[in-house]
Design a protein around this motif. Structure first.
Motif, PDB file in Angstrom:
ATOM      1  N   GLY A 236    -109.899 -41.977 -20.405  1.00 33.14           N
ATOM      2  CA  GLY A 236    -110.960 -42.897 -20.001  1.00 33.14           C
ATOM      3  C   GLY A 236    -110.739 -44.255 -20.640  1.00 33.14           C
ATOM      4  O   GLY A 236    -109.710 -44.500 -21.294  1.00 33.14           O
ATOM      5  N   GLN A 238    -113.225 -47.513 -22.599  1.00 31.93           N
ATOM      6  CA  GLN A 238    -114.538 -47.999 -23.053  1.00 31.93           C
ATOM      7  C   GLN A 238    -114.444 -49.514 -23.249  1.00 31.93           C
ATOM      8  O   GLN A 238    -113.366 -50.047 -23.585  1.00 31.93           O
ATOM      9  N   THR A 268    -115.529 -45.899 -18.357  1.00 32.45           N
ATOM     10  CA  THR A 268    -115.188 -45.183 -17.124  1.00 32.45           C
ATOM     11  C   THR A 268    -115.578 -43.720 -17.293  1.00 32.45           C
ATOM     12  O   THR A 268    -115.804 -43.255 -18.414  1.00 32.45           O
ATOM     13  N   TRP A 270    -114.489 -39.816 -17.726  1.00 28.41           N
ATOM     14  CA  TRP A 270    -113.330 -39.226 -18.414  1.00 28.41           C
ATOM     15  C   TRP A 270    -112.712 -38.200 -17.456  1.00 28.41           C
ATOM     16  O   TRP A 270    -113.378 -37.235 -17.059  1.00 28.41           O
ATOM     17  N   TRP A 275    -105.814 -43.671 -16.606  1.00 27.01           N
ATOM     18  CA  TRP A 275    -106.266 -44.805 -15.803  1.00 27.01           C
ATOM     19  C   TRP A 275    -105.246 -45.928 -15.901  1.00 27.01           C
ATOM     20  O   TRP A 275    -104.754 -46.223 -16.992  1.00 27.01           O
ATOM     21  N   GLU A 279    -107.376 -50.006 -12.502  1.00 23.91           N
ATOM     22  CA  GLU A 279    -108.421 -49.010 -12.214  1.00 23.91           C
ATOM     23  C   GLU A 279    -109.530 -49.070 -13.266  1.00 23.91           C
ATOM     24  O   GLU A 279    -110.712 -49.012 -12.942  1.00 23.91           O
ATOM     25  N   ALA A 280    -109.124 -49.163 -14.529  1.00 21.01           N
ATOM     26  CA  ALA A 280    -110.112 -49.183 -15.608  1.00 21.01           C
ATOM     27  C   ALA A 280    -110.983 -50.439 -15.501  1.00 21.01           C
ATOM     28  O   ALA A 280    -112.213 -50.360 -15.578  1.00 21.01           O
ATOM     29  N   GLN A 283    -113.976 -50.745 -13.371  1.00 23.22           N
ATOM     30  CA  GLN A 283    -115.198 -50.071 -13.826  1.00 23.22           C
ATOM     31  C   GLN A 283    -115.856 -50.814 -14.992  1.00 23.22           C
ATOM     32  O   GLN A 283    -116.802 -50.309 -15.602  1.00 23.22           O
TER      33      GLN A 283
END
Ligand code: SF4
Length: 356
Positions: A236, A238, A268, A270, A275, A279-280, A283
């Protein structure tokens, strides 16, 4: 053929070797059910060394059950932050309210077990330690001692019925019934200090002559366990988003589920696949010049997590969540994994770490 293990011999050893622990009553003193319960909840899945400072902070802030019951849940979660398994803190709070309303803990394992956060093991432990009710609580330490004492070579978890039978057998000893609280704690101390996981100190053990595992030369290999499947991985990202006045964007996790009710940096989901940066950032809580600091690793019971940490500074934050002055983060209910992310974003993080 080894002798029958004697509870009297165990208690004689305990009387001369008992550990001094902050939640434990002194020799001959009555146990305080509030301290016993609080410590038993904290000790679930957690070591004594990790629990001691948390126990001290809780008792300072909540010296009585009534004080804990009257506190807001957020404050309990914030004080629990870092100890892990956060459902325990929510159940602790719910349990405190019910018990305070009822006027005290019930001296009955069935009634204890009906309370939030108290399973079979914890009910037996509180019943024995706080109220002197007969019963041997089977935690990991006690399972190890009994597996060795009776040379139970069946791997865990299939060995549990045999271990329960061994605990019932020992618990029926009149000395165990007469001193149920000390018997439970003596077994904890024997497992923690003598019958240790890798190197049991059999010459100092009060049960050496009675120990079938020692006699057979297999003690250190017990208890056996089935090999665990590899822990799955999740990934993920943060986001540390701070405004011109030094306030950081946080969110509250849903009340139920992993880290329920705790604070977090926005992030994002998890998922099993890593990612990409694009993509990350799709988000991220808002568009900004995001800087990638690196990764944080964290191990939960059921999976290992790798989180990319991004940061950005903006003049004004417009995103879902709430703003917390960065100087006030220490008082937030941030779990360990989020504290690692915060530390990395602030430039002083360990890159990897374990749950505790
Ligand atoms: Fe454990 Fe050794 Fe004592 Fe057996 S004799 S209970 S293996 S410390």
């Amino acid at each position: 053929m080894p002798n029958e293990p004697s509870i009297a011999a165990l208690l004689a050893w305990y009387d001369g070797n008992r550990r001094s622990l902050p939640w434990r009553a002194g020799s001959g003193e009555a146990a305080d059910p509030y301290r016993v319960w609080l410590s038993e909840i904290m000790l679930q899945q957690t070591t004594v060394a990790a629990v001691i400072p948390y126990f001290a902070r809780f008792l300072t802030r909540f010296p009585t059950l009534a004080a804990l019951a009257a506190a807001p849940l957020d404050e309990v979660l914030a004080l629990w932050a870092g100890l892990g398994y956060y459902a325990r803190a929510r159940n602790l709070h719910a349990c405190a309210r019910l018990v305070a309303e009822a006027g005290g803990f019930p001296a009955d394992p069935r009634a204890l077990r009906a309370l939030p956060g108290i399973g079979a093991y914890t009910a037996t432990a509180i019943g024995a330690i706080a109220f002197g009710l007969p019963g041997i609580p089977l935690d990991g330490n006690v399972e190890r001692v009994l597996a060795r004492l009776f040379a139970i070579a069946t791997p865990l978890p299939a060995a549990r019925p045999a271990l329960r039978a061994a605990a019932l057998h020992l618990g029926a000893d009149p000395a165990a019934i007469a001193r149920a609280s000390d018997t439970a704690q003596a077994l904890f101390d024997l497992g923690a200090g003598i019958c240790t996981p890798t190197n049991p100190d059999c010459p100092r053990c009060p049960w050496q002559a009675a120990c079938a595992g020692h006699a057979a030369g297999i003690a250190a290999s017990l208890p056996r366990r089935l090999a665990k499947p590899a822990r799955p991985r999740r990934f993920g990202a943060q986001f540390w988003l701070i405004d011109a006045t030094g306030r950081v964007l946080l969110r509250r996790r849903p009340a139920r589920g992993l880290l329920g009710g705790m604070s977090e940096l926005p992030g994002t989901p998890w998922r099993p696949e890593p990612w990409t940066r694009a993509e990350a950032l799709a988000q991220a809580p808002m568009p900004a010049a995001w800087y990638h600091h690196g990764e944080v690793s964290h191990v939960f019971t059921h999976f290992a997590l790798t989180l990319g940490v991004f940061s950005a500074t903006v003049s004004c934050i417009e995103a879902d969540g709430y703003l917390c002055p960065s100087a006030a983060l220490a008082a937030e209910a941030l779990p360990s994994v989020m504290r690692k992310c915060v530390a990395l974003a602030q430039g002083n993080a360990p890159m990897t770490g374990k749950r505790r």
